[in-house]
Write an enzyme that holds these catalytic residues in place. Structure first.
Site, PDB file in Angstrom:
ATOM      1  N   SER A   8       0.828  -1.220   0.000  1.00  0.00           N
ATOM      2  CA  SER A   8       0.000   0.000   0.000  1.00  0.00           C
ATOM      3  C   SER A   8       0.860   1.267   0.000  1.00  0.00           C
ATOM      4  CB  SER A   8      -0.977   0.022   1.180  1.00  0.00           C
ATOM      5  OG  SER A   8      -0.310  -0.215   2.399  1.00  0.00           O
ATOM      6  N   HIS A  30      -2.005  -8.850   1.864  1.00  0.00           N
ATOM      7  CA  HIS A  30      -1.715  -7.589   2.580  1.00  0.00           C
ATOM      8  C   HIS A  30      -2.886  -7.303   3.533  1.00  0.00           C
ATOM      9  CE1 HIS A  30       0.077  -3.810   3.437  1.00  0.00           C
ATOM     10  NE2 HIS A  30      -0.253  -3.115   2.369  1.00  0.00           N
ATOM     11  N   ARG A  88       2.785  -4.877  16.674  1.00  0.00           N
ATOM     12  CA  ARG A  88       1.400  -4.408  16.542  1.00  0.00           C
ATOM     13  C   ARG A  88       0.442  -5.500  17.022  1.00  0.00           C
ATOM     14  NH1 ARG A  88       1.574  -2.993  10.269  1.00  0.00           N
ATOM     15  NH2 ARG A  88       2.407  -5.119  10.349  1.00  0.00           N
ATOM     16  N   ASP A 121      -2.535  -8.466  11.546  1.00  0.00           N
ATOM     17  CA  ASP A 121      -3.893  -8.897  11.186  1.00  0.00           C
ATOM     18  C   ASP A 121      -4.386 -10.100  11.985  1.00  0.00           C
ATOM     19  OD1 ASP A 121      -4.030  -6.924   9.136  1.00  0.00           O
ATOM     20  OD2 ASP A 121      -2.736  -8.188   7.908  1.00  0.00           O
ATOM     21  N   HIS A 158       5.518 -12.808   7.354  1.00  0.00           N
ATOM     22  CA  HIS A 158       5.769 -11.425   6.941  1.00  0.00           C
ATOM     23  C   HIS A 158       6.965 -11.377   6.000  1.00  0.00           C
ATOM     24  CE1 HIS A 158       6.306  -7.070   7.130  1.00  0.00           C
ATOM     25  NE2 HIS A 158       5.026  -7.057   7.470  1.00  0.00           N
TER      26      HIS A 158
HETATM   27  N1  CMX Z   1       0.822 -19.737   5.546  1.00  0.00           N
HETATM   28  C1  CMX Z   1       1.213 -20.626   4.601  1.00  0.00           C
HETATM   29  N2  CMX Z   1       2.286 -20.450   3.788  1.00  0.00           N
HETATM   30  C2  CMX Z   1       3.006 -19.329   4.004  1.00  0.00           C
HETATM   31  C3  CMX Z   1       2.693 -18.395   5.002  1.00  0.00           C
HETATM   32  C4  CMX Z   1       1.540 -18.614   5.790  1.00  0.00           C
HETATM   33  N3  CMX Z   1       1.127 -17.761   6.717  1.00  0.00           N
HETATM   34  N4  CMX Z   1       3.601 -17.391   4.965  1.00  0.00           N
HETATM   35  C5  CMX Z   1       4.461 -17.694   3.974  1.00  0.00           C
HETATM   36  N5  CMX Z   1       4.099 -18.847   3.379  1.00  0.00           N
HETATM   37  C6  CMX Z   1       4.704 -19.522   2.238  1.00  0.00           C
HETATM   38  C7  CMX Z   1       4.680 -18.579   1.029  1.00  0.00           C
HETATM   39  O1  CMX Z   1       3.416 -18.640   0.389  1.00  0.00           O
HETATM   40  C8  CMX Z   1       5.835 -19.142   0.191  1.00  0.00           C
HETATM   41  O2  CMX Z   1       5.372 -20.327  -0.408  1.00  0.00           O
HETATM   42  P1  CMX Z   1       5.890 -20.763  -1.886  1.00  0.00           P
HETATM   43  O3  CMX Z   1       7.372 -20.914  -1.769  1.00  0.00           O
HETATM   44  O4  CMX Z   1       5.160 -22.025  -2.150  1.00  0.00           O
HETATM   45  O5  CMX Z   1       5.502 -19.641  -2.810  1.00  0.00           O
HETATM   46  C9  CMX Z   1       6.852 -19.543   1.270  1.00  0.00           C
HETATM   47  O6  CMX Z   1       6.083 -19.738   2.488  1.00  0.00           O
HETATM   48  C10 CMX Z   1       7.924 -18.512   1.543  1.00  0.00           C
HETATM   49  O7  CMX Z   1       7.286 -17.287   1.833  1.00  0.00           O
HETATM   50  P2  CMX Z   1       7.996 -16.202   2.764  1.00  0.00           P
HETATM   51  O8  CMX Z   1       9.263 -15.789   2.080  1.00  0.00           O
HETATM   52  O9  CMX Z   1       8.098 -16.699   4.159  1.00  0.00           O
HETATM   53  O10 CMX Z   1       6.929 -15.035   2.788  1.00  0.00           O
HETATM   54  P3  CMX Z   1       6.668 -13.910   1.681  1.00  0.00           P
HETATM   55  O11 CMX Z   1       7.581 -12.776   1.972  1.00  0.00           O
HETATM   56  O12 CMX Z   1       6.698 -14.468   0.291  1.00  0.00           O
HETATM   57  O13 CMX Z   1       5.164 -13.512   1.992  1.00  0.00           O
HETATM   58  C11 CMX Z   1       3.326 -12.925   3.347  1.00  0.00           C
HETATM   59  C12 CMX Z   1       4.836 -12.751   3.136  1.00  0.00           C
HETATM   60  C13 CMX Z   1       2.870 -11.988   4.450  1.00  0.00           C
HETATM   61  C14 CMX Z   1       2.597 -12.538   2.079  1.00  0.00           C
HETATM   62  C15 CMX Z   1       3.047 -14.394   3.729  1.00  0.00           C
HETATM   63  O14 CMX Z   1       3.688 -14.686   4.954  1.00  0.00           O
HETATM   64  C16 CMX Z   1       1.588 -14.735   3.800  1.00  0.00           C
HETATM   65  O15 CMX Z   1       0.992 -15.068   2.782  1.00  0.00           O
HETATM   66  N6  CMX Z   1       0.956 -14.656   5.037  1.00  0.00           N
HETATM   67  C17 CMX Z   1      -0.459 -14.880   5.164  1.00  0.00           C
HETATM   68  C18 CMX Z   1      -1.239 -13.655   4.714  1.00  0.00           C
HETATM   69  C19 CMX Z   1      -1.087 -12.517   5.700  1.00  0.00           C
HETATM   70  O16 CMX Z   1      -1.227 -12.669   6.904  1.00  0.00           O
HETATM   71  N7  CMX Z   1      -0.811 -11.316   5.170  1.00  0.00           N
HETATM   72  C20 CMX Z   1      -0.757 -10.093   5.968  1.00  0.00           C
HETATM   73  C21 CMX Z   1       0.652  -9.513   6.140  1.00  0.00           C
HETATM   74  C22 CMX Z   1       0.604  -8.234   6.946  1.00  0.00           C
HETATM   75  C23 CMX Z   1      -0.075  -7.116   6.179  1.00  0.00           C
HETATM   76  O17 CMX Z   1       0.483  -6.694   5.144  1.00  0.00           O
HETATM   77  O18 CMX Z   1      -1.172  -6.708   6.540  1.00  0.00           O
END
Ligand code: CMX
Length: 438
Positions: free
Chosen positions: A241, A271, A327, A373, A318
């Site tokens: 964002s 996000h 937070r 979140d 994250h």
């Molecule tokens: N559940 C399951 N799998 C997850 C995960 C979770 N909570 N967090 C990461 N992973 C997976 C990723 O999808 C990725 O999988 P692939 O290799 O198959 O593509 C792998 O683990 C590595 O990811 P990462 O490097 O640890 O995390 P990223 O930087 O790529 O992504 C985030 C970060 C937040 C998008 C991810 O942790 C996620 O999807 N979390 C759940 C959604 C969420 O809570 N988002 C809110 C974040 C805060 C905000 O912005 O508001």
């Protein structure tokens, strides 16, 4: 010139000159090496932009102008009789880089109140949308409808000097922030409360008035809203964002257009939309088990099932953080201090105990800890806000403070159009092959 604007102008004049000097004398200074993995994997860990308002440390979490969330909960000014900071205070801190006095915060409350009138056509536009339109789509539409009021766009079309950009960006930012709670509350009341709207109460601070217009005229919800709207404001510059707002703003698209772009990004489930997803996910777990509190074993099975289905566990992980999000901890503290017991909040605490080792055992999730979140929806449900799909709008109203403070800085420091280079996979393959044969 109002006193906040004057203070900002003094600071900005000094910093803009300093930045020019840094680029002139140290422009070739290397900030690091970029790897092929970083280029393919979302540019994570790659320093590529300057954001003055906050800085995120992977281990410690966010600091706003050097202050952590626990420090700000103590040091920022409160409403009379209040115990949580007023969001007006963190806006002041992000904009001018100093802790505000009670007087500084009252000035902003009054300014936002004076600027809060939403033109009728904005409501007319919202009324044309089907009622089942997602609240984030309605919010973005509302922001776009407000764009007719942009003084930046008007001034630019009449011809202004670059030196004046920040001034018009400030005016748009202040006007938009002042109006967002009314637009958001209108969407909430239209969609969920049969279109019965509540007039603003101009005696209240920005967050309390928002709670009031949403229909939660109780002290506890006003206190939660002050904390909620303070902790969601900013998370340095690279999150979707903030980065989208900055990027679109770099084309000199006005603050309304820039913020709408940021909100399109916030509406993504990886996000900001994760806050609604967390509640849907917890409620699905409760329903599957027929209600009541689940056991830790049942929660563990549910997490494993989510992962096995190829889905993400919402509220966990994250891109930068590698520890529990402060937070999340602030909301946990709020729960323990003011609520004590609530079934959904207890489930949130149980997930916090159970999820990290399971996520860690996948071997690929870099951060198994909860983010902001994971907790926010449970607190809202406790006070009676059950409409999960609306939660990201609350996040968006708060995020406006951080991204708008940054956008004013961008215009004040002459931040240019953003245009990183890109390469093809063919180009990367050739580079790797050439390095190997050299
Ligand atoms: N559940 C399951 N799998 C997850 C995960 C979770 N909570 N967090 C990461 N992973 C997976 C990723 O999808 C990725 O999988 P692939 O290799 O198959 O593509 C792998 O683990 C590595 O990811 P990462 O490097 O640890 O995390 P990223 O930087 O790529 O992504 C985030 C970060 C937040 C998008 C991810 O942790 C996620 O999807 N979390 C759940 C959604 C969420 O809570 N988002 C809110 C974040 C805060 C905000 O912005 O508001």
């Amino acid at each position: 010139m109002d006193k906040l604007k004057e203070k900002f102008h003094q600071k900005a004049t000094v910093l803009a000159a300093e930045i020019k000097d840094i680029i002139k004398n140290n422009g070739d200074f290397k900030l690091g090496e970029i790897t092929v993995a970083q280029v393919y994997q979302g540019m994570k860990g790659m320093t590529g932009m300057v954001t003055e308002t906050s800085k995120l440390d992977p281990e410690e979490g966010i600091r706003f102008r050097g202050y952590s969330i626990p420090e700000l909960r103590k040091q920022l000014p409160k409403a009379p009789g209040g115990t949580e900071p007023l969001p007006e205070g963190i806006f002041y801190l992000m904009l001018v880089g100093e802790l505000p006095s009670q007087d500084d915060v009252s000035f902003i409350t009054n300014e936002w109140m004076k600027r809060s009138n939403v033109p009728k056509h904005v409501f007319d536009v919202l009324e044309k949308l089907p009622i089942d339109t997602h609240p984030m789509t309605q919010f973005i539409t509302g922001i776009m409808a407000l764009q007719t009021e942009s003084v930046f766009a008007k001034a630019y079309s009449q011809g202004i000097s670059k030196k004046e950009y920040w001034d018009y960006a400030y005016e748009d930012a202040m006007n938009m922030i002042a109006r967002l709670p009314r637009v958001a509350a209108y969407i909430y009341r239209r969609k969920y409360k049969n279109g019965v709207h509540i007039e603003p109460d101009h005696k209240l601070d920005w967050a309390a008035n928002f709670a009031h217009m949403l229909g939660f005229d109780i002290f506890d919800m006003k206190r939660l809203m002050r904390l909620y709207l303070t902790i969601h404001v900013d998370h340095e510059g690279g999150n979707v964002s903030a980065h989208s707002t900055h990027l679109v703003g770099s084309a000199l698209s006005d603050p309304y257009l820039s913020f709408a772009a940021g909100m399109c990004g916030l509406a993504g489930p990886l996000h900001g939309l994760a806050n609604q997803e967390v509640l849907h996910w917890i409620m699905e777990l409760k329903e599957t088990l027929g209600g009541g509190l689940p056991s830790k074993e049942q929660i563990a099975d549910y997490i494993k099932k989510t992962l096995a289905e190829g889905k993400v566990v919402p509220g966990y992980g994250h891109a930068v953080l590698r520890k529990t999000d402060p937070r999340f901890s602030a909301q946990q503290d709020f729960y323990r201090t003011y609520i004590g017991h609530d079934d959904i909040c207890e489930i949130v605490q149980m997930i916090y105990e159970v999820a990290p080792p399971i996520l860690e055992s996948t071997g690929k999730i870099k951060n198994p800890w909860p983010n902001v979140d994971a907790h926010s929806g449970a607190l809202l449900v406790h006070y009676g806000m059950h409409e999960y799909d609306f939660y990201t709008v609350l996040f968006g109203v708060s995020r406006a403070l951080g991204v708008m403070a940054s956008l004013i800085w961008d215009r004040a420091t002459g931040s240019p159009i953003e245009r990183p280079g890109s390469v093809t996979t063919e180009w990367i393959k050739k580079k790797i092959a050439a390095a190997k044969t050299a």
